[in-house]
Design a protein around this motif. Structure first.
Motif, PDB file in Angstrom:
ATOM      1  N   ILE A   7       0.860  -1.183   0.000  1.00  0.00           N
ATOM      2  CA  ILE A   7       0.000   0.000   0.000  1.00  0.00           C
ATOM      3  C   ILE A   7       0.895   1.230   0.000  1.00  0.00           C
ATOM      4  O   ILE A   7       1.723   1.404   0.904  1.00  0.00           O
ATOM      5  CB  ILE A   7      -0.917   0.004   1.237  1.00  0.00           C
ATOM      6  N   SER A   9       0.910   5.258   0.218  1.00  0.00           N
ATOM      7  CA  SER A   9       0.072   6.418   0.557  1.00  0.00           C
ATOM      8  C   SER A   9       0.735   7.745   0.188  1.00  0.00           C
ATOM      9  O   SER A   9       0.107   8.790   0.259  1.00  0.00           O
ATOM     10  CB  SER A   9      -0.250   6.407   2.060  1.00  0.00           C
ATOM     11  N   ARG A  10       1.996   7.695  -0.191  1.00  0.00           N
ATOM     12  CA  ARG A  10       2.746   8.952  -0.340  1.00  0.00           C
ATOM     13  C   ARG A  10       2.793   9.445  -1.783  1.00  0.00           C
ATOM     14  O   ARG A  10       2.858   8.663  -2.733  1.00  0.00           O
ATOM     15  CB  ARG A  10       4.171   8.770   0.173  1.00  0.00           C
ATOM     16  N   ILE A  40      -3.061   4.829  -2.614  1.00  0.00           N
ATOM     17  CA  ILE A  40      -4.110   5.485  -1.830  1.00  0.00           C
ATOM     18  C   ILE A  40      -3.662   6.905  -1.515  1.00  0.00           C
ATOM     19  O   ILE A  40      -2.514   7.278  -1.744  1.00  0.00           O
ATOM     20  CB  ILE A  40      -4.413   4.726  -0.515  1.00  0.00           C
ATOM     21  N   GLN A  41      -4.600   7.703  -1.016  1.00  0.00           N
ATOM     22  CA  GLN A  41      -4.294   9.075  -0.579  1.00  0.00           C
ATOM     23  C   GLN A  41      -3.536   9.826  -1.695  1.00  0.00           C
ATOM     24  O   GLN A  41      -3.866   9.677  -2.869  1.00  0.00           O
ATOM     25  CB  GLN A  41      -3.563   9.023   0.770  1.00  0.00           C
ATOM     26  N   ASP A  69      -7.050   3.725  -5.411  1.00  0.00           N
ATOM     27  CA  ASP A  69      -8.224   3.807  -4.538  1.00  0.00           C
ATOM     28  C   ASP A  69      -9.293   4.737  -5.137  1.00  0.00           C
ATOM     29  O   ASP A  69      -9.016   5.912  -5.408  1.00  0.00           O
ATOM     30  CB  ASP A  69      -7.759   4.331  -3.179  1.00  0.00           C
ATOM     31  N   ASP A  70     -10.499   4.204  -5.306  1.00  0.00           N
ATOM     32  CA  ASP A  70     -11.566   4.993  -5.934  1.00  0.00           C
ATOM     33  C   ASP A  70     -11.896   6.255  -5.139  1.00  0.00           C
ATOM     34  O   ASP A  70     -12.129   7.326  -5.700  1.00  0.00           O
ATOM     35  CB  ASP A  70     -12.831   4.139  -6.142  1.00  0.00           C
ATOM     36  N   PHE A  71     -11.893   6.148  -3.826  1.00  0.00           N
ATOM     37  CA  PHE A  71     -12.210   7.280  -2.948  1.00  0.00           C
ATOM     38  C   PHE A  71     -11.163   8.393  -3.093  1.00  0.00           C
ATOM     39  O   PHE A  71     -11.500   9.575  -3.222  1.00  0.00           O
ATOM     40  CB  PHE A  71     -12.273   6.763  -1.507  1.00  0.00           C
ATOM     41  N   GLU A  75     -11.879  12.145  -4.516  1.00  0.00           N
ATOM     42  CA  GLU A  75     -11.569  13.317  -3.689  1.00  0.00           C
ATOM     43  C   GLU A  75     -10.730  14.333  -4.455  1.00  0.00           C
ATOM     44  O   GLU A  75     -10.857  15.533  -4.261  1.00  0.00           O
ATOM     45  CB  GLU A  75     -10.765  12.881  -2.463  1.00  0.00           C
ATOM     46  N   ARG A  76      -9.838  13.829  -5.305  1.00  0.00           N
ATOM     47  CA  ARG A  76      -8.885  14.700  -5.997  1.00  0.00           C
ATOM     48  C   ARG A  76      -9.314  15.043  -7.413  1.00  0.00           C
ATOM     49  O   ARG A  76      -8.557  15.687  -8.151  1.00  0.00           O
ATOM     50  CB  ARG A  76      -7.498  14.018  -5.996  1.00  0.00           C
ATOM     51  N   ILE A  90     -11.661   0.212  -1.393  1.00  0.00           N
ATOM     52  CA  ILE A  90     -10.835  -0.079  -0.213  1.00  0.00           C
ATOM     53  C   ILE A  90     -11.001  -1.529   0.241  1.00  0.00           C
ATOM     54  O   ILE A  90     -10.121  -2.083   0.912  1.00  0.00           O
ATOM     55  CB  ILE A  90     -11.189   0.898   0.934  1.00  0.00           C
ATOM     56  N   VAL A  93      -8.135  -4.180   0.277  1.00  0.00           N
ATOM     57  CA  VAL A  93      -7.164  -4.382   1.366  1.00  0.00           C
ATOM     58  C   VAL A  93      -7.609  -5.547   2.258  1.00  0.00           C
ATOM     59  O   VAL A  93      -6.813  -6.422   2.606  1.00  0.00           O
ATOM     60  CB  VAL A  93      -7.005  -3.097   2.204  1.00  0.00           C
ATOM     61  N   THR A 103       0.901  -7.807   3.913  1.00  0.00           N
ATOM     62  CA  THR A 103       0.382  -6.479   3.572  1.00  0.00           C
ATOM     63  C   THR A 103       1.204  -5.415   4.276  1.00  0.00           C
ATOM     64  O   THR A 103       1.276  -5.391   5.499  1.00  0.00           O
ATOM     65  CB  THR A 103      -1.104  -6.390   3.967  1.00  0.00           C
ATOM     66  N   TRP A 105       2.313  -1.201   4.537  1.00  0.00           N
ATOM     67  CA  TRP A 105       1.841   0.180   4.334  1.00  0.00           C
ATOM     68  C   TRP A 105       3.046   1.100   4.292  1.00  0.00           C
ATOM     69  O   TRP A 105       3.929   1.041   5.132  1.00  0.00           O
ATOM     70  CB  TRP A 105       0.926   0.562   5.507  1.00  0.00           C
TER      71      TRP A 105
ATOM     72  N   GLU B  18      -4.501  11.954   6.981  1.00  0.00           N
ATOM     73  CA  GLU B  18      -5.424  11.188   6.138  1.00  0.00           C
ATOM     74  C   GLU B  18      -5.270   9.684   6.379  1.00  0.00           C
ATOM     75  O   GLU B  18      -6.167   8.899   6.034  1.00  0.00           O
ATOM     76  CB  GLU B  18      -5.171  11.523   4.666  1.00  0.00           C
ATOM     77  N   ARG B  25     -11.727   3.500   7.144  1.00  0.00           N
ATOM     78  CA  ARG B  25     -12.421   2.858   6.007  1.00  0.00           C
ATOM     79  C   ARG B  25     -12.111   1.360   5.979  1.00  0.00           C
ATOM     80  O   ARG B  25     -13.002   0.535   5.719  1.00  0.00           O
ATOM     81  CB  ARG B  25     -11.996   3.520   4.689  1.00  0.00           C
ATOM     82  N   ALA B 132       0.130  -2.773   9.976  1.00  0.00           N
ATOM     83  CA  ALA B 132       0.653  -1.648  10.760  1.00  0.00           C
ATOM     84  C   ALA B 132       0.623  -0.396   9.901  1.00  0.00           C
ATOM     85  O   ALA B 132       1.135  -0.398   8.777  1.00  0.00           O
ATOM     86  CB  ALA B 132       2.079  -1.946  11.222  1.00  0.00           C
ATOM     87  N   LYS B 136       3.926   9.231   8.942  1.00  0.00           N
ATOM     88  CA  LYS B 136       4.831   9.559   7.838  1.00  0.00           C
ATOM     89  C   LYS B 136       6.064  10.244   8.379  1.00  0.00           C
ATOM     90  O   LYS B 136       6.010  10.920   9.365  1.00  0.00           O
ATOM     91  CB  LYS B 136       4.114  10.457   6.833  1.00  0.00           C
TER      92      LYS B 136
END
Lengths: 106, 136
Positions: A7, A9-10, A40-41, A69-71, A75-76, A90, A93, A103, A105, B18, B25, B132, B136
Protein backbone atom coordinates in the motif's frame (compact mmCIF):
# COMPACT_ATOMS: atom_id res chain seq x y z
CA UNK A 1 5.97 -17.99 -3.76
CA UNK A 2 4.37 -15.46 -1.45
CA UNK A 3 1.74 -12.87 -2.28
CA UNK A 4 2.17 -9.27 -1.22
CA UNK A 5 -0.06 -6.22 -1.07
CA UNK A 6 2.03 -3.06 -0.97
CA UNK A 7 0.00 0.00 0.00
CA UNK A 8 1.52 3.31 -1.08
CA UNK A 9 0.07 6.42 0.56
CA UNK A 10 2.75 8.95 -0.34
CA UNK A 11 2.96 11.44 -3.15
CA UNK A 12 6.12 10.78 -5.23
CA UNK A 13 6.49 14.53 -5.73
CA UNK A 14 6.75 14.93 -1.96
CA UNK A 15 8.64 11.82 -0.90
CA UNK A 16 11.65 10.20 -2.60
CA UNK A 17 10.88 7.07 -0.59
CA UNK A 18 8.19 6.21 -3.13
CA UNK A 19 10.91 5.21 -5.59
CA UNK A 20 12.41 2.81 -3.06
CA UNK A 21 8.98 1.27 -2.46
CA UNK A 22 8.53 0.72 -6.19
CA UNK A 23 12.01 -0.86 -6.24
CA UNK A 24 10.87 -3.17 -3.43
CA UNK A 25 7.80 -4.16 -5.44
CA UNK A 26 9.90 -4.98 -8.51
CA UNK A 27 12.45 -6.86 -6.40
CA UNK A 28 9.75 -9.01 -4.85
CA UNK A 29 8.42 -9.93 -8.29
CA UNK A 30 11.91 -10.67 -9.58
CA UNK A 31 12.33 -13.02 -6.58
CA UNK A 32 9.29 -14.97 -7.73
CA UNK A 33 6.54 -13.40 -5.62
CA UNK A 34 3.19 -11.98 -6.70
CA UNK A 35 2.75 -8.30 -5.89
CA UNK A 36 -0.15 -5.86 -5.96
CA UNK A 37 0.62 -2.16 -5.51
CA UNK A 38 -2.38 -0.22 -4.18
CA UNK A 39 -2.16 3.57 -4.49
CA UNK A 40 -4.11 5.48 -1.83
CA UNK A 41 -4.29 9.08 -0.58
CA UNK A 42 -1.83 11.37 -2.37
CA UNK A 43 -0.09 8.43 -4.03
CA UNK A 44 -2.85 8.44 -6.66
CA UNK A 45 -1.50 11.74 -8.01
CA UNK A 46 1.22 9.73 -9.76
CA UNK A 47 -1.39 7.73 -11.66
CA UNK A 48 -2.48 10.72 -13.78
CA UNK A 49 -1.38 10.40 -17.41
CA UNK A 50 0.09 13.90 -17.22
CA UNK A 51 2.21 13.18 -14.15
CA UNK A 52 5.96 12.80 -14.50
CA UNK A 53 6.31 9.71 -12.30
CA UNK A 54 9.00 7.42 -13.71
CA UNK A 55 8.97 5.26 -10.55
CA UNK A 56 5.36 4.25 -11.12
CA UNK A 57 5.74 3.90 -14.89
CA UNK A 58 8.62 1.46 -14.30
CA UNK A 59 6.33 -0.67 -12.14
CA UNK A 60 3.53 -0.82 -14.69
CA UNK A 61 4.08 -3.68 -17.07
CA UNK A 62 6.66 -5.36 -14.85
CA UNK A 63 4.28 -8.04 -13.61
CA UNK A 64 2.92 -5.97 -10.72
CA UNK A 65 -0.82 -5.35 -10.50
CA UNK A 66 -1.32 -1.62 -9.92
CA UNK A 67 -4.56 -0.36 -8.36
CA UNK A 68 -5.74 3.11 -7.34
CA UNK A 69 -8.22 3.81 -4.54
CA UNK A 70 -11.57 4.99 -5.93
CA UNK A 71 -12.21 7.28 -2.95
CA UNK A 72 -8.82 8.99 -3.22
CA UNK A 73 -9.30 9.52 -6.96
CA UNK A 74 -12.75 11.00 -6.47
CA UNK A 75 -11.57 13.32 -3.69
CA UNK A 76 -8.89 14.70 -6.00
CA UNK A 77 -11.02 14.93 -9.12
CA UNK A 78 -8.90 12.44 -11.03
CA UNK A 79 -10.86 10.69 -13.77
CA UNK A 80 -8.15 9.65 -16.24
CA UNK A 81 -5.49 7.12 -15.29
CA UNK A 82 -2.31 5.80 -16.80
CA UNK A 83 -2.78 2.67 -18.87
CA UNK A 84 -2.16 -0.29 -16.62
CA UNK A 85 -3.64 1.28 -13.47
CA UNK A 86 -7.06 -0.01 -12.41
CA UNK A 87 -9.55 1.65 -10.05
CA UNK A 88 -10.29 -0.40 -6.92
CA UNK A 89 -12.32 0.01 -3.72
CA UNK A 90 -10.84 -0.08 -0.21
CA UNK A 91 -12.32 -3.56 0.21
CA UNK A 92 -9.34 -4.85 -1.74
CA UNK A 93 -7.16 -4.38 1.37
CA UNK A 94 -9.39 -6.61 3.47
CA UNK A 95 -9.59 -9.15 0.63
CA UNK A 96 -5.80 -9.50 0.73
CA UNK A 97 -5.67 -9.64 4.54
CA UNK A 98 -8.35 -12.34 4.54
CA UNK A 99 -6.32 -14.34 2.04
CA UNK A 100 -3.27 -14.17 4.33
CA UNK A 101 -1.18 -12.07 1.98
CA UNK A 102 1.67 -10.06 3.44
CA UNK A 103 0.38 -6.48 3.57
CA UNK A 104 2.69 -3.52 4.00
CA UNK A 105 1.84 0.18 4.33
CA UNK A 106 4.11 3.00 3.24
CA UNK B 1 -15.23 -16.04 3.82
CA UNK B 2 -14.83 -17.43 7.33
CA UNK B 3 -14.39 -15.12 10.26
CA UNK B 4 -10.85 -13.87 10.68
CA UNK B 5 -8.99 -12.00 13.39
CA UNK B 6 -6.84 -9.06 12.41
CA UNK B 7 -4.30 -7.01 14.34
CA UNK B 8 -4.08 -3.34 13.40
CA UNK B 9 -1.55 -0.81 14.70
CA UNK B 10 -2.39 2.88 14.47
CA UNK B 11 0.04 5.69 15.29
CA UNK B 12 -1.39 8.95 13.93
CA UNK B 13 -3.11 11.45 16.26
CA UNK B 14 -6.71 12.57 15.75
CA UNK B 15 -7.55 15.35 13.27
CA UNK B 16 -4.14 15.47 11.56
CA UNK B 17 -3.58 12.69 9.07
CA UNK B 18 -5.42 11.19 6.14
CA UNK B 19 -3.97 7.86 7.29
CA UNK B 20 -6.75 7.68 9.86
CA UNK B 21 -9.47 8.29 7.29
CA UNK B 22 -8.14 5.36 5.30
CA UNK B 23 -7.63 3.27 8.45
CA UNK B 24 -11.24 3.77 9.53
CA UNK B 25 -12.42 2.86 6.01
CA UNK B 26 -10.50 -0.42 6.26
CA UNK B 27 -11.77 -1.07 9.80
CA UNK B 28 -15.31 -0.37 8.59
CA UNK B 29 -15.03 -3.09 5.93
CA UNK B 30 -13.65 -5.55 8.48
CA UNK B 31 -16.50 -4.79 10.88
CA UNK B 32 -19.15 -5.12 8.13
CA UNK B 33 -17.73 -8.55 7.27
CA UNK B 34 -18.01 -9.67 10.90
CA UNK B 35 -14.29 -10.11 11.56
CA UNK B 36 -12.66 -9.75 14.95
CA UNK B 37 -10.44 -6.68 15.08
CA UNK B 38 -7.63 -6.08 17.56
CA UNK B 39 -6.45 -2.47 17.46
CA UNK B 40 -3.34 -1.19 19.19
CA UNK B 41 -3.53 2.61 19.35
CA UNK B 42 0.00 3.80 19.85
CA UNK B 43 1.66 7.22 20.25
CA UNK B 44 -0.68 9.93 18.90
CA UNK B 45 -3.37 7.39 18.10
CA UNK B 46 -3.80 6.80 21.84
CA UNK B 47 -5.99 9.92 21.77
CA UNK B 48 -8.48 8.55 19.25
CA UNK B 49 -10.76 7.12 21.93
CA UNK B 50 -10.34 10.02 24.41
CA UNK B 51 -13.80 10.54 25.84
CA UNK B 52 -13.61 14.28 26.45
CA UNK B 53 -13.41 15.21 22.76
CA UNK B 54 -16.20 17.63 21.93
CA UNK B 55 -17.74 18.70 18.64
CA UNK B 56 -17.78 22.41 17.94
CA UNK B 57 -19.67 25.03 15.93
CA UNK B 58 -17.98 26.90 13.10
CA UNK B 59 -18.54 30.64 13.59
CA UNK B 60 -16.38 31.46 10.56
CA UNK B 61 -18.87 29.64 8.37
CA UNK B 62 -21.85 30.78 10.45
CA UNK B 63 -22.76 27.24 11.46
CA UNK B 64 -24.01 26.21 14.86
CA UNK B 65 -23.11 22.94 16.54
CA UNK B 66 -25.80 20.88 14.80
CA UNK B 67 -25.16 22.43 11.37
CA UNK B 68 -21.42 21.91 11.59
CA UNK B 69 -21.93 18.27 12.69
CA UNK B 70 -18.24 18.01 13.46
CA UNK B 71 -17.09 14.38 13.63
CA UNK B 72 -14.96 13.21 16.54
CA UNK B 73 -12.72 10.17 16.52
CA UNK B 74 -14.17 9.00 19.84
CA UNK B 75 -17.54 8.69 18.09
CA UNK B 76 -15.90 6.88 15.17
CA UNK B 77 -14.32 4.40 17.60
CA UNK B 78 -17.65 3.85 19.36
CA UNK B 79 -19.41 3.42 16.01
CA UNK B 80 -16.82 0.86 14.92
CA UNK B 81 -17.37 -1.19 18.08
CA UNK B 82 -21.15 -1.08 17.59
CA UNK B 83 -20.92 -2.00 13.89
CA UNK B 84 -18.68 -4.98 14.61
CA UNK B 85 -21.02 -6.19 17.35
CA UNK B 86 -24.05 -5.96 15.04
CA UNK B 87 -22.25 -8.17 12.52
CA UNK B 88 -21.04 -10.76 15.00
CA UNK B 89 -17.49 -9.50 15.36
CA UNK B 90 -15.57 -8.14 18.30
CA UNK B 91 -13.20 -5.20 18.61
CA UNK B 92 -10.50 -5.19 21.27
CA UNK B 93 -9.29 -1.57 21.22
CA UNK B 94 -6.17 -1.03 23.33
CA UNK B 95 -4.78 2.42 24.10
CA UNK B 96 -1.05 2.41 24.87
CA UNK B 97 -0.80 3.31 28.56
CA UNK B 98 2.46 5.27 28.45
CA UNK B 99 1.27 7.21 25.39
CA UNK B 100 -2.02 7.97 27.15
CA UNK B 101 -0.27 9.21 30.29
CA UNK B 102 2.09 11.45 28.30
CA UNK B 103 -0.88 13.10 26.60
CA UNK B 104 -3.33 13.16 29.52
CA UNK B 105 -5.96 11.28 27.54
CA UNK B 106 -6.67 8.50 30.01
CA UNK B 107 -10.46 8.63 29.87
CA UNK B 108 -11.65 6.35 27.09
CA UNK B 109 -14.97 5.63 25.41
CA UNK B 110 -16.70 2.51 26.73
CA UNK B 111 -15.33 -0.91 25.86
CA UNK B 112 -11.84 0.28 25.00
CA UNK B 113 -9.01 -0.32 27.42
CA UNK B 114 -5.54 0.62 28.56
CA UNK B 115 -2.65 -1.64 27.58
CA UNK B 116 0.97 -1.82 26.45
CA UNK B 117 3.06 -2.91 23.45
CA UNK B 118 2.90 -6.40 24.94
CA UNK B 119 -0.76 -6.40 23.90
CA UNK B 120 0.24 -5.71 20.31
CA UNK B 121 2.68 -8.62 20.43
CA UNK B 122 -0.11 -10.84 21.74
CA UNK B 123 -2.47 -9.49 19.06
CA UNK B 124 0.02 -10.38 16.31
CA UNK B 125 0.48 -13.89 17.66
CA UNK B 126 -3.28 -14.46 17.87
CA UNK B 127 -4.28 -12.89 14.54
CA UNK B 128 -4.65 -14.27 11.04
CA UNK B 129 -3.00 -11.18 9.60
CA UNK B 130 -1.50 -7.85 10.66
CA UNK B 131 -1.54 -4.35 9.24
CA UNK B 132 0.65 -1.65 10.76
CA UNK B 133 -0.12 1.91 9.69
CA UNK B 134 2.85 4.08 10.68
CA UNK B 135 3.15 7.85 10.78
CA UNK B 136 4.83 9.56 7.84
Amino acid sequence: MAEYLLIESRDPFESNDVGYYCDLARGLVEAGNRVTLFLIQNAVLAARPSAHAPQLRAVIGSGIKVLADDFALKERGIAKLLDGVQIAPIEIVVDHLEAGHKTLWH
Amino acid sequence: MSKKTFAIALMDPPYESENLTTAFRILDVMARRGHNINVFAYEGASGLAFAKQAPHPNPVHGKNLAEENHPTTKDQVAALLALAARNGGKVDWVNCGMCVDERGVGEFVADTRRGSPADFHAFCEASDNVLAIPTK
